[in-house]
Scaffold this motif. Sequence first.
Motif, PDB file in Angstrom:
ATOM      1  N   VAL A 146       0.842  -1.204   0.000  1.00  8.30           N
ATOM      2  CA  VAL A 146       0.000   0.000   0.000  1.00  8.30           C
ATOM      3  C   VAL A 146       0.873   1.248   0.000  1.00  8.30           C
ATOM      4  O   VAL A 146       0.615   2.210  -0.737  1.00  8.30           O
ATOM      5  CB  VAL A 146      -0.941   0.001   1.221  1.00  8.30           C
ATOM      6  CG1 VAL A 146      -1.671   1.341   1.358  1.00  8.30           C
ATOM      7  CG2 VAL A 146      -1.953  -1.130   1.126  1.00  8.30           C
ATOM      8  N   LEU A 149       2.468   1.901  -3.424  1.00  5.54           N
ATOM      9  CA  LEU A 149       1.518   2.285  -4.460  1.00  5.54           C
ATOM     10  C   LEU A 149       0.973   3.696  -4.280  1.00  5.54           C
ATOM     11  O   LEU A 149       0.527   4.319  -5.243  1.00  5.54           O
ATOM     12  CB  LEU A 149       0.344   1.295  -4.490  1.00  5.54           C
ATOM     13  CG  LEU A 149       0.662  -0.111  -5.019  1.00  5.54           C
ATOM     14  CD1 LEU A 149      -0.515  -1.040  -4.760  1.00  5.54           C
ATOM     15  CD2 LEU A 149       0.984  -0.071  -6.509  1.00  5.54           C
ATOM     16  N   THR A 150       1.004   4.222  -3.052  1.00  4.45           N
ATOM     17  CA  THR A 150       0.307   5.483  -2.775  1.00  4.45           C
ATOM     18  C   THR A 150       1.206   6.620  -2.311  1.00  4.45           C
ATOM     19  O   THR A 150       0.748   7.762  -2.247  1.00  4.45           O
ATOM     20  CB  THR A 150      -0.767   5.270  -1.683  1.00  4.45           C
ATOM     21  OG1 THR A 150      -0.141   4.786  -0.483  1.00  4.45           O
ATOM     22  CG2 THR A 150      -1.815   4.268  -2.137  1.00  4.45           C
ATOM     23  N   ALA A 151       2.448   6.346  -1.967  1.00  5.96           N
ATOM     24  CA  ALA A 151       3.260   7.375  -1.310  1.00  5.96           C
ATOM     25  C   ALA A 151       4.656   7.467  -1.906  1.00  5.96           C
ATOM     26  O   ALA A 151       5.653   7.428  -1.181  1.00  5.96           O
ATOM     27  CB  ALA A 151       3.329   7.099   0.191  1.00  5.96           C
ATOM     28  N   ALA A 383      -4.387   4.657   2.617  1.00  2.00           N
ATOM     29  CA  ALA A 383      -4.050   5.024   1.240  1.00  2.00           C
ATOM     30  C   ALA A 383      -4.503   6.443   0.929  1.00  2.00           C
ATOM     31  O   ALA A 383      -3.763   7.221   0.310  1.00  2.00           O
ATOM     32  CB  ALA A 383      -4.690   4.041   0.261  1.00  2.00           C
ATOM     33  N   ALA A 384      -5.714   6.797   1.370  1.00  2.00           N
ATOM     34  CA  ALA A 384      -6.216   8.149   1.135  1.00  2.00           C
ATOM     35  C   ALA A 384      -5.334   9.197   1.821  1.00  2.00           C
ATOM     36  O   ALA A 384      -4.984  10.230   1.229  1.00  2.00           O
ATOM     37  CB  ALA A 384      -7.659   8.268   1.630  1.00  2.00           C
ATOM     38  N   VAL A 387      -1.799   9.368   0.047  1.00  2.00           N
ATOM     39  CA  VAL A 387      -1.831  10.108  -1.224  1.00  2.00           C
ATOM     40  C   VAL A 387      -1.759  11.609  -0.946  1.00  2.00           C
ATOM     41  O   VAL A 387      -1.006  12.350  -1.607  1.00  2.00           O
ATOM     42  CB  VAL A 387      -3.102   9.751  -2.017  1.00  2.00           C
ATOM     43  CG1 VAL A 387      -3.310  10.739  -3.162  1.00  2.00           C
ATOM     44  CG2 VAL A 387      -2.999   8.337  -2.577  1.00  2.00           C
ATOM     45  N   SER A 390       1.751  12.445   0.284  1.00  3.39           N
ATOM     46  CA  SER A 390       2.703  12.356  -0.820  1.00  3.39           C
ATOM     47  C   SER A 390       2.635  13.607  -1.687  1.00  3.39           C
ATOM     48  O   SER A 390       3.667  14.153  -2.107  1.00  3.39           O
ATOM     49  CB  SER A 390       2.417  11.102  -1.655  1.00  3.39           C
ATOM     50  OG  SER A 390       3.371  10.930  -2.665  1.00  3.39           O
TER      51      SER A 390
END
Length: 401
Positions: A146, A149-151, A383-384, A387, A390
Amino acid sequence: MTASRPARMAAEFARYLRTETTGGIILLAATAVALIWANSPLREVYQAVRDFHLGPEFLHLNLSIGDWAKDGLLALFFFVAGLELKRELVVGELSRFKQAVLPVIAAVGGMVVPAVFALAVAWGSPGADRAWAIPVATDIAFALGVLALTASNLPSSARVFLLSLAVVDDLGAILVIAIVFTTGFNLVAAGVAVVALALYAFLQHKRVRTSWLYVPLALIVWVAVHSAGIHATIAGVALGLLTRVRPDEGEAESPALRLEHRLQPWSAAVAVPLFALFAAGISVSGGALGEVFTTALPLAVLIGLIGGKFVGILGASLLAVRLRIAEKPSGTGWRDIAALALLGGVGFTVSLLIADLALEGEAAELAKAAVLIASAIASLGAAALLVRRSRAHARADTGED
């Protein structure tokens, strides 16, 4: 010109993250297959395959396919985790006290608080005396997947913090398994395991490199630990921690790094997904899902993983920094750590393992459903947040307001 040590370590960590990202995707696919298969007209085939026994009765090795995945394949996963923990302790972030102490304290908080939350919610319910251990674990593969993929713009120090926390967390969970879920104890088998581990350490010290000795020795350790009544994954951790991590002069890479290169893809892409395939096949009917939110035991697991992990990791980190016991990772803010704390609620692999060990029948199925739901909520919520964090770091790097 050879690369500097920090550059080599950064490249190695990037490789580790890429492997775990791929493994996390395969793990997610295996979980989906298990859920679909176990809730399809072919559910009896799934159960028959999972419960099919093979192996000799000698040394209690006539196990079901599900047990082979749980006791055998996960030993490989924990061997790789033990290698990574040993490298972090000796030459990585955990080798320096100020950097090492924060993820360790965060991991302890992320184990104690979920257990307290779970006990508080399930107090008095049958099985609560064992189910408290289910939410103590963080899944390394899923969490790092996770994160990767997101950060992509998060500081590398934040990634190392999560990796260190997850590895220490899983080591703690393995100790819980060894202490709480050891049924019976065969002193002779335990003695064989100790002697075999001592021989492994001696061969490492003497710089013996041939796999013709190490592979049979590792199998002896695994069988002896299993026969002693201790969960066989302990063998993997012990062997990983005894492996040499510093390369000798003229040696391209240490045995620990060489073994990680060879075994981590098998662990991430084969061992853990196959375990998930036979552990995650539970009923997801509306009634069963409703019971997760209305029955004390699965609700305790759910609250422990989502609320307990977040409060425990973030609270312990805040306390350690405020008391000047530890320092925040460089370039990482409290909002970043909060997002990582929520991501710590992805229990999955080890939580499913503990649910199998702690409970039986319908209680185990409901607890595993709670683990899956909590892991999905934690991963989507984290994840939210990741993101957003990031993007914030990306703006800061480019000098944008």
